[in-house]
Structure formats: structure tokens, C-alpha cells
Scaffold this active site. Structure first.
Site, mmCIF file in Angstrom:
data_model
loop_
_atom_site.group_PDB
_atom_site.id
_atom_site.type_symbol
_atom_site.label_atom_id
_atom_site.label_comp_id
_atom_site.label_asym_id
_atom_site.label_seq_id
_atom_site.Cartn_x
_atom_site.Cartn_y
_atom_site.Cartn_z
ATOM 1 N N LYS A 63 -51.361 5.570 100.063
ATOM 2 C CA LYS A 63 -50.890 4.709 98.965
ATOM 3 C C LYS A 63 -50.505 5.574 97.768
ATOM 4 C CE LYS A 63 -53.441 0.707 100.648
ATOM 5 N NZ LYS A 63 -54.616 -0.161 100.622
ATOM 6 N N GLN A 107 -59.876 -0.832 97.196
ATOM 7 C CA GLN A 107 -59.782 -0.673 98.648
ATOM 8 C C GLN A 107 -60.969 -1.350 99.330
ATOM 9 O OE1 GLN A 107 -57.141 0.598 100.254
ATOM 10 N NE2 GLN A 107 -58.063 0.224 102.252
ATOM 11 N N ASP A 130 -52.888 -6.936 95.297
ATOM 12 C CA ASP A 130 -53.289 -7.258 96.670
ATOM 13 C C ASP A 130 -53.134 -8.754 96.962
ATOM 14 O OD1 ASP A 130 -54.104 -5.337 98.546
ATOM 15 O OD2 ASP A 130 -55.914 -4.886 97.397
HETATM 16 N N1 GUN Z 1 -58.368 -2.827 103.565
HETATM 17 C C1 GUN Z 1 -57.635 -3.155 104.652
HETATM 18 N N2 GUN Z 1 -56.466 -3.742 104.301
HETATM 19 C C2 GUN Z 1 -56.464 -3.785 102.941
HETATM 20 C C3 GUN Z 1 -55.521 -4.266 101.990
HETATM 21 O O1 GUN Z 1 -54.457 -4.795 102.308
HETATM 22 N N3 GUN Z 1 -55.895 -4.119 100.682
HETATM 23 C C4 GUN Z 1 -57.081 -3.559 100.314
HETATM 24 N N4 GUN Z 1 -57.357 -3.480 99.012
HETATM 25 N N5 GUN Z 1 -57.967 -3.098 101.176
HETATM 26 C C5 GUN Z 1 -57.660 -3.213 102.487
#
Ligand code: GUN
Length: 297
Positions: A63, A107, A130
Site C-alpha cells: 500500500k 490494517q 476502507d
Molecule cells: N485486511 C484484509 N483486507 C483488508 C482491507 O481491505 N482493509 C484493511 N484495513 N485491512 C484488511
């Protein structure tokens, strides 16, 4: 229901998520430039990783790297697994109040002992890139805008490359998670598809899947969807990604679908290189959206 003529992987028509994501990252980079020129600063994304889950470390690294590519300023917070819930909430309050931060990503999964919904609810809905805040979840389910979760957004963009009109199509979503299954179902309903959401307790799943014009496999179960589950000409989106060990001891990444059995599908997303890159590209485009919303407010 036969496997007698199992096609080779070469026959499977793949949707190139990597290439489509690269286009979206480039488009986002141009928007970032415009925003920076108009407002004197590029959009900013804060990424918070609590603990050291190895998969999460990889995702967060990707990311941040893609932010750099798009010109988004990223701020990384790496906190120990024993971080106090109160300290995490205080950090979110600080980022909520910081005008240089347009998007906040925590995350997941969070370590045991931290209440994820308390944490996610603390993020301002306008910075919730998100799309997990209840306000954004509500907006999605009522079809009234808001920030949309990244993986479902990416899935829709991949589907849009092969489907022009969703009205009346039978879509079977495998998995009812808050991150993928439920939100993608909402987006598909908005397009007037007929959506069936299935889960671990669903009976006769292969029979249900076989009715589908589109399958979205998001169960986290490696190679669950076999060739005989898929009707000829169906489109298959494979959201799963699991590292498996072959009998010879070698490891490889596989999705929720037995891709090499899907030569009769119209199109299938590969793993890796399908949904994964789209999730990250959509995070960047959500950050730009959040930045525009903040600046237009
Ligand atoms: N963990 C797995 N997929 C995601 C996601 O799309 N966003 C976040 N913040 N954590 C994750």
C-alpha cells in the site's frame, strides 16, 4: 458434471487485474497532481499496522509503495501488538483532527484484546478510506454515496471490463464477510443483478453456484470452486489468496477457485494478479475521493 476434458490453464480467459490496477493508479496519480496544484499539497494517507502479522506486513508495504507511485503522501504508524486500545483511539483522534491526513487505514486483523469495531467507528466517516465505518456501510446499503470498501470496488471494476449490463444476471457471492461478501452484494444489487449470498452453512453450494452468470468467490477456502460448479460462459472473480504446500514441499499461492478447471468460463481473475492489485489501487482512488470531499467541504 465431468472433468474428463479438464482444460489447461492456457485456455482459461484471464482478466488482467494487474494491468487494470496500473491504469487506475496512473489515473489517480494525475488526479493527485491536479489536487496538489490547486491546493498546494497532495492528498495524505495514514496507514496503521498494529502487531507483526506477516501477511499484514506485506499488504501494508504494498500500500505504501503504491502511494509513492501515485504521489500520495503516506504516513506509516507501526505499533507493537500489545498496544493499548486507548492509545490507538488517541492516535485516531489525532489523525482525525489533522488536515494533512485525508484517509486513515487501520490494517486488519487487529491483535486480540483490541475491539476492532470500537477502533473503526472512531475514524471520521469522511476519512474512512476502507469504507468500514457504520455511516459508510449504511450509505452503501441505502445506495446514497459514501466511501466504498476497496476490494468490492475493485471487483466491480474488473467485472465492468466484461459485463456491460448487470440487470437480471444471477450472481452468486460465496462468503458473507463485512470486507467483501456483504458490500459487493450491495454494489451488485445497485446494478440490479439478482444476488445470492452464500456462506459456510449454505446447503448444496455447487448446485447454487452452477446457476450463476457471475461467481464472486470470497470464502478464503483454497480451490473450493471446482470446474463442475461453474456454468459454461460464467464470469468468475476469485478473491481468495492462500499459500499452500504441494506434495513435493514447494509452496504457491492459490485462490478460492481451481482455475485450471475453468476453461469453459467466459473469464476468470488470476491469483495472484487479479483482485489483489485492484484493492490497493482502489485504496488510492478512495484517498483522492476523500481529499476532494474534504477540500470541497
Ligand atoms: N485486511 C484484509 N483486507 C483488508 C482491507 O481491505 N482493509 C484493511 N484495513 N485491512 C484488511
Amino acid at each position: 458434471m465431468t472433468n474428463a476434458t479438464a482444460p489447461s490453464p492456457e485456455q482459461v480467459r484471464l482478466i488482467d487485474g494487474k494491468a487494470i490496477a496500473a491504469q487506475l493508479v496512473e489515473q489517480t496519480r494525475q488526479e493527485v497532481e491536479e489536487i496538489a496544484a490547486a491546493h498546494g499539497a497532495a492528498p495524505g494517507l495514514a496507514v496503521v499496522l498494529v502487531g507483526s502479522d506477516p501477511a499484514s506486513e506485506v499488504y501494508v508495504g504494498r500500500k505504501i509503495a503504491q502511494c509513492r507511485k501515485a504521489g500520495i503522501r503516506s504516513v506509516e504508524h507501526r505499533l507493537p501488538a500489545d498496544t493499548d486500545e486507548g492509545a490507538l483511539l488517541a492516535l485516531i483522534d489525532e489523525m482525525n483532527a489533522d488536515p494533512a491526513i485525508d484517509g486513515i487505514l487501520i490494517q486488519l486483523p487487529l491483535p486480540k484484546g483490541i475491539d476492532a469495531s470500537l477502533v473503526l467507528d472512531r475514524i471520521l466517516p469522511g476519512k474512512d478510506v476502507d469504507g468500514f465505518h457504520p455511516v459508510n456501510v449504511g450509505r452503501l446499503s441505502s445506495g446514497t454515496g459514501g466511501l466504498v470498501p476497496c476490494t468490492p470496488l475493485g471487483i466491480m471494476m474488473l467485472l465492468d471490463t466484461v459485463i456491460a449490463d448487470y440487470r437480471g444476471l444471477n450472481v452468486v457471492v460465496i462468503g458473507k464477510s463485512n470486507i467483501v461478501g456483504k458490500p459487493v452484494s450491495m454494489l451488485l444489487l445497485e446494478r440490479e443483478a439478482t444476488v445470492t449470498v452464500t456462506h459456510i452453512e449454505t446447503r448444496n453450494l455447487p448446485d447454487i453456484a452452477r446457476q450463476a452468470d457471475v461467481i464472486v468467490a470470497a470464502a478464503g477456502a483454497p480451490q473450493l470452486v471446482r470446474g463442475y460448479w461453474v456454468k459454461p460462459g460464467a464470469v468468475v472473480i476469485d478473491v481468495g489468496i492462500t499459500r499452500i504446500t504441494d506434495p513435493d514441499g514447494r509452496t504457491r499461492l492459490v485462490g478460492d477457485c481451481a482455475t485450471n478447471e475453468l476453461g469453459h468460463a467466459a473469464a476468470v481473475t488470476p491469483v495472484p494478479g487479479g483482485v489483489g492489485p485492484m484493492t490497493i489501487a482502489c485504496l488510492l482512488s478512495n484517498t483522492v475521493r476523500a481529499a476532494r470531499m474534504a477540500r470541497d467541504a
